[in-house]
Write a protein that holds these residues in place. Structure first.
Motif, PDB file in Angstrom:
ATOM      1  N   SER A   1       2.913   3.380  -1.475  1.00 39.62           N
ATOM      2  CA  SER A   1       2.145   2.263  -2.026  1.00 39.62           C
ATOM      3  C   SER A   1       2.398   0.983  -1.237  1.00 39.62           C
ATOM      4  O   SER A   1       1.479   0.203  -0.973  1.00 39.62           O
TER       5      SER A   1
ATOM      6  N   ARG B   1       0.713   1.216   2.134  1.00 40.24           N
ATOM      7  CA  ARG B   1      -0.737   1.086   1.961  1.00 40.24           C
ATOM      8  C   ARG B   1      -1.117  -0.369   1.720  1.00 40.24           C
ATOM      9  O   ARG B   1      -2.121  -0.869   2.248  1.00 40.24           O
TER      10      ARG B   1
ATOM     11  N   ALA C   1       8.270   4.090  -3.971  1.00 42.94           N
ATOM     12  CA  ALA C   1       6.963   3.462  -3.797  1.00 42.94           C
ATOM     13  C   ALA C   1       6.652   3.181  -2.337  1.00 42.94           C
ATOM     14  O   ALA C   1       5.815   2.326  -2.038  1.00 42.94           O
TER      15      ALA C   1
END
Length: 317
Positions: free
Chosen positions: A14, A17, A11
């Motif tokens: 993610s 971000r 991840a």
């Protein structure tokens, strides 16, 4: 953050971000705090232009690492706000020259206190952190520039899938696979010839009984690739590497590479000092594989195949 603890490194995109969104949200509030009417996404362009030089959109894009369309859109938005002016390049009418307007320069002076306070706040965070994020980002950027995450994942996938490959000696039960795999690629690019039928219809008599060898690559237990050593009656070469074929359904899993290494090792155990092969330059992946295995081009020799336009050799000893 329990999700990230469970998902782990998968991840990373993610998580980065989310961090970016959090910092960008704070940045918008900071601009309002200092009554600076800028959007966070404009900052790289604004900062470059605040250094005082006129620049083309192309040069800005190159300097900040953004795409030309992205910078062009930002310039358009900043122009509507009155922060930037554009004019045609005198030497090249196809290019626009941009610079900060009077209003933009006023913001450039006004924002200096904001810069100072942000620098201090970032320093404070750095002092509280165990790791230097700025240096880590620089390091990751450099490493990914050498080889992208996408390329690295492809390598790991190939490595994992190649672990499912098993190279075994030929058995009569593999005769149909030996023929089908070879006939498939030959018929795709060329036509079956007399020498093909001799080897593929009777591998036992044509190859094995004459001192040759055949290896079979199994992928998940199923025949997926084949390769043969054909004994040669030649003063220069002991064996010909021939009838190498990999099913297109499992290509990209290093089967050709593993087969090639195994057949070379097999030739060595049979006492071979040199290997010979014939191919066609139309088969670029195969030619690249042979070069990777150490084969080099040699002068043309008599061949039973119409399709042959390149001959190569490998010195084993």
């Amino acid at each position: 953050m329990d999700f990230f603890n469970k998902a782990g490194k998968m991840a990373i995109g993610s998580r980065l971000r989310m961090l970016t969104e959090k910092i960008t949200e704070d940045a918008a509030h900071i601009y309002k705090l200092y009554e600076v009417d800028l959007q966070p996404k404009w900052f790289p362009v604004f900062y470059v232009l605040s250094q005082g030089e006129e620049k083309t959109i192309t040069s800005i894009a190159r300097e900040i690492g953004h795409s030309h369309p992205s910078v062009s859109k930002i310039i358009s938005e900043m122009t509507k706000k009155g922060f930037v002016t554009e004019k045609k390049d005198r030497t090249d009418g196809r290019r626009n020259i941009v610079k900060l307007s009077r209003k933009g320069n006023e913001i450039s002076d006004k924002i200096k206190d904001q810069y100072t306070d942000i620098e201090s706040a970032i320093e404070q965070i750095s002092e509280q952190a165990n790791h230097d994020l700025w240096k880590a980002i620089e390091e990751w950027e450099f490493i990914l520039e050498q080889k992208s995450l996408f390329a690295r994942v492809k390598e790991q996938r190939k490595k994992r899938e190649s672990g499912k490959v098993e190279i075994v000696d030929y058995k009569p039960e593999y005769q149909s696979a030996f023929r089908d795999l070879n006939e498939e690629w030959i018929s795709t690019y060329f036509k079956m010839e007399t020498a093909d039928y001799k080897a593929l219809d009777d591998p036992q008599g044509y190859i094995l009984n004459k001192g040759g060898s055949i290896l079979v690559a199994l992928f998940d237990g199923e025949p997926a690739g084949v390769c043969a050593l054909v004994k040669m009656n030649d003063p220069d070469y002991d064996f010909e590497l021939a009838k190498m074929a990999v099913s297109p359904r499992v290509q990209g899993k290093s089967i050709g590479w593993l087969l090639g290494q195994a057949i070379i090792q097999k030739a060595g155990t049979l006492g071979a000092a040199k290997l010979y092969l014939e191919s066609n330059t139309l088969l670029k992946p195969a030619i690249n594989l042979y070069h990777k295995l150490g084969f080099e081009k040699v002068a043309g020799r008599a061949t039973p195949y119409e399709r042959c336009n390149i001959q190569m050799e490998l010195v084993i000893a």
